[in-house]
Design an enzyme around this catalytic site. Structure first.
Site, PDB file in Angstrom:
ATOM      1  N   VAL A  33       0.852  -1.191   0.000  1.00 56.78           N
ATOM      2  CA  VAL A  33       0.000   0.000   0.000  1.00 56.78           C
ATOM      3  C   VAL A  33       0.888   1.241   0.000  1.00 56.78           C
ATOM      4  O   VAL A  33       1.759   1.396   0.854  1.00 56.78           O
ATOM      5  CB  VAL A  33      -0.927   0.009   1.229  1.00 56.78           C
ATOM      6  N   HIS A 275       9.042  -6.790  20.018  1.00 54.19           N
ATOM      7  CA  HIS A 275       7.613  -6.467  20.012  1.00 54.19           C
ATOM      8  C   HIS A 275       7.426  -4.960  19.975  1.00 54.19           C
ATOM      9  O   HIS A 275       7.329  -4.299  21.003  1.00 54.19           O
ATOM     10  CB  HIS A 275       6.932  -7.053  21.259  1.00 54.19           C
ATOM     11  N   GLY A 308      -0.981  -3.984  16.395  1.00 57.54           N
ATOM     12  CA  GLY A 308      -0.208  -3.608  17.572  1.00 57.54           C
ATOM     13  C   GLY A 308      -0.024  -2.124  17.753  1.00 57.54           C
ATOM     14  O   GLY A 308       0.313  -1.681  18.865  1.00 57.54           O
TER      15      GLY A 308
END
Length: 362
Positions: A33, A275, A308
């Protein structure tokens, strides 16, 4: 996760995407995108190109009334920052990039000088056990399957993180010179996954980064600065304690010399995370975050962040199930086709949160 056996964990291809395709969804793989733009009469245009292509990019544009961004924290933040700057999504909150979290992590571990005969470090699912160092620090023992040795290149001598960079480098060189033969054996990648393990250390500490677009060398890039809360840690004393405890247990149970290990970024004072979270967080107003409790983007009705990037705090555990729970909550309130939307209108806070409906029978 490298080291998980086939079927050891679900993936999107086995659950959500497969179920969506059965219900008529069309998945277009290998498309990147490049633009999400709000249309004057409502809805959005989404422009994509062939991923990884330098030539024959084959751009395509589709339009949709509702758009979900789920490109992971880095990808979603890239889109929101760039589309806001380009005027494609001008009403994205100025809070975008704030409260970007690293889960307050460190990746340390332990390795033996040779494959221990008494314990099998490379056998089994990647993560099966964990322990708590204190009330905010959680450690997971991460193992890798036979042959998955490249992660060992991340590891190096465990150096005192409270020293300045020259002091850390001196400590590293000093430890190597004191026992060069042992240092060489510990640094070897040969059968590393059978000799060592990673200690994935995570905290619920309140620290964050702020990401923003900056122009450097003729290109705009995302850069980071210290954000809300305590400074983002470049090392965790609790992680060092955990790594030493694992090394001592490995040496005792395995019957071979073992040593605690740190990571190369830690030597240079660079925070490390597995993370990456936040930056487009759930909030009660656009002044505080980017999306509301239903994960709708403030200022752009019909645009949603469901990954997230919406997580507002360091969970101190692997965040995958937290992200899943938030996504399930947000999407469970979407109206079914032909039914009224029971959610408060975007940009308002009045009204109680409606009870999630059970899924439709298939």
């Amino acid at each position: 996760m490298v080291g998980c056996r086939v079927g050891a964990k679900n993936t999107l291809m086995k659950n959500y995407l497969a179920l969506a395709e059965r219900r008529g969804a069309v998945i277009e793989p290998l498309r990147t995108v490049t633009e999400v733009r709000e249309l004057p009469n409502g809805g959005f245009s989404v422009t994509t190109r062939r991923s990884g292509s330098w030539f024959r990019r084959r751009p395509q544009t589709v339009t949709a009334r509702e758009v979900v961004l789920a490109a992971g924290t880095w990808g979603t933040q890239q889109l929101l920052h760039r589309m806001k700057a380009a005027g494609a999504l001008p009403h994205v909150s100025d809070a975008v990039g704030r409260l970007t979290r690293t889960n307050s992590e460190a990746l340390d571990g332990a390795v033996a000088v040779q494959v221990p005969e008494r314990v099998e470090l490379a056998r089994g699912v990647a993560i099966t056990t964990s322990f708590h160092v204190d009330d905010r620090t959680h450690v997971e023992n991460v193992r890798y399957g036979p042959g998955s040795n490249l992660m060992g290149a991340l590891a190096t001598v465990l150096v005192p993180g409270d020293r300045a960079l020259p002091g850390r480098l001196v400590a590293l060189v000093g430890q190597v010179l004191r026992r060069p033969a042992r240092a060489l054996r510990l640094a070897s990648l040969r059968r590393w996954s059978e000799r060592g393990m990673i200690a994935l250390v995570m905290q619920t500490a309140d620290n964050s980064l702020t990401l923003s677009l900056r122009r450097r060398f003729g290109r705009t890039r995302l850069t980071s600065a210290q954000g809300h809360g305590a400074p983002n840690p470049s090392h965790l004393p609790e992680a060092h304690r955990a790594a030493r405890a694992i090394a001592a247990r490995l040496e005792r149970e395995g019957g071979v010399p073992a040593e605690a290990r740190g990571s190369w970024p830690e030597v240079f004072g660079i925070p490390l995370t597995a993370h990456f979270l936040g930056g487009a967080v759930i909030s009660g107003s656009p002044e505080e975050g980017v999306v509301d409790e239903y994960q709708r983007v403030w200022g752009h009705p019909g645009l949603h962040v469901v990954d997230g990037a919406a997580v507002p705090a360091n969970p101190g555990v692997n965040p995958s199930l937290t992200i899943t729970a938030l996504a399930e909550h947000a999407l469970s309130h979407w109206p079914r086709r032909g039914e009224p939307d029971a959610r408060p209108a975007p940009g308002t806070t009045q009204g109680a949160t409606p009870t999630a409906r059970p899924p439709a029978e298939t």
